[in-house]
Design a protein around this motif. Sequence first.
Motif, PDB file in Angstrom:
ATOM      1  N   UNK A  38       0.828  -1.205   0.000  1.00 17.26           N
ATOM      2  CA  UNK A  38       0.000   0.000   0.000  1.00 17.26           C
ATOM      3  C   UNK A  38       0.863   1.255   0.000  1.00 17.26           C
ATOM      4  N   UNK A  39       1.979   1.211   0.690  1.00 18.86           N
ATOM      5  CA  UNK A  39       2.881   2.369   0.744  1.00 18.86           C
ATOM      6  C   UNK A  39       3.482   2.660  -0.626  1.00 18.86           C
ATOM      7  N   UNK A  77      -8.190   1.027  -1.910  1.00 18.94           N
ATOM      8  CA  UNK A  77      -9.185   2.071  -1.698  1.00 18.94           C
ATOM      9  C   UNK A  77      -8.817   2.953  -0.512  1.00 18.94           C
ATOM     10  N   UNK A  78      -8.212   2.373   0.506  1.00 17.47           N
ATOM     11  CA  UNK A  78      -7.753   3.174   1.636  1.00 17.47           C
ATOM     12  C   UNK A  78      -6.672   4.155   1.197  1.00 17.47           C
ATOM     13  N   UNK A  79      -5.796   3.696   0.304  1.00 16.37           N
ATOM     14  CA  UNK A  79      -4.746   4.568  -0.219  1.00 16.37           C
ATOM     15  C   UNK A  79      -5.348   5.722  -1.012  1.00 16.37           C
ATOM     16  N   UNK A  80      -6.320   5.416  -1.863  1.00 15.39           N
ATOM     17  CA  UNK A  80      -6.915   6.488  -2.671  1.00 15.39           C
ATOM     18  C   UNK A  80      -7.686   7.466  -1.792  1.00 15.39           C
ATOM     19  N   UNK A  81      -8.392   6.969  -0.802  1.00 16.58           N
ATOM     20  CA  UNK A  81      -9.127   7.870   0.092  1.00 16.58           C
ATOM     21  C   UNK A  81      -8.178   8.774   0.870  1.00 16.58           C
ATOM     22  N   UNK A  82      -7.080   8.187   1.348  1.00 14.98           N
ATOM     23  CA  UNK A  82      -6.102   8.977   2.096  1.00 14.98           C
ATOM     24  C   UNK A  82      -5.484  10.061   1.215  1.00 14.98           C
TER      25      UNK A  82
END
Length: 312
Positions: A38-39, A77-82
């Motif tokens: 994710x990073x 999706x967490x990455x895009x939201x962040x």
Amino acid sequence: MTQKNKTAWNRENWPIAAAMIQYPNVLPDGSSVQEQTAEQWAETLSDVTELGFTELDPTDSWLRIADLSPSRLDEFLSVTRAAGLSIPAISTARRSVIDPNHGADYLRYLHRVIDTAAAIGAKEIAVGLSAPLSDDQKKALWFWTAKGHVDSPDPAVWKLAVERIRDLGQHAGSVGVTISLEMYEDTYLGTADSSVRFVEDVNHSAVGLNADIGNLIRLHRPVEHWSEMMRKVAPFLRYWHVKNYIRDEDAVTGTVSTSPAPMEFGLINYRQAIKTALQHGFQSAFLVEHYGGDGLSVAARNRDYIRTLLPR
């Protein structure tokens, strides 16, 4: 056939997504973007957000989100939201449902894309009939100057393509997603007339056209004037890939040369093209593309230019 969105978008909030065509799926060390952490995804997407994008198209030549496990999709999706990025649409590339070797596999894959789009709230997907690049295209400076795949003239293959796209349309319509068919040379969507005929044969309310006429005006051969193409396809327009090219024609020798250009500098007058689309009720997202150089920065310039052309 163009559908109006219930939201009254304007130049401030119209979704204009960054394409990821500048980023390969396989990295220089041989690893795949599919397997990145994710990073690592976040590091790549920082390029997008630093240029002011608020919308992303996770183009599947970069990342096949429909092939991620549920937990990995949640990570993405967490990455895009962040990052403050929304996903209005998903584009697919070179996965033709009539590919002679992989057509049935690509059909199953596109059904997964539809389900994934519905699950993450993306309202549209872009689908085409283009094939993987030929060896000659891979060697060329600009791949569109070398010979590539040509769709079969066999009416039975056309019929199969229509049936498979209609099948996708039925699935998409049932989950609130629409399909935009990408215009591309030497496919059944390779001219405005053929594209209109094809979408009319499909005859499904969830299926329209992606008027990526930049794919056609870049060809080193005679092509229909861009304004005539727009006039014909505008009533069917959905999710729209936009880019532009400088085109020079020598009437004496017949020589044609083209090269990529920012949208306001190329042959297609997008002020008029977008006006034509809006007159036919166009209400879908844009995808800004550019080949060569720092394509993402040019795409950001294209985004800003488009906003000046949209309703206040």
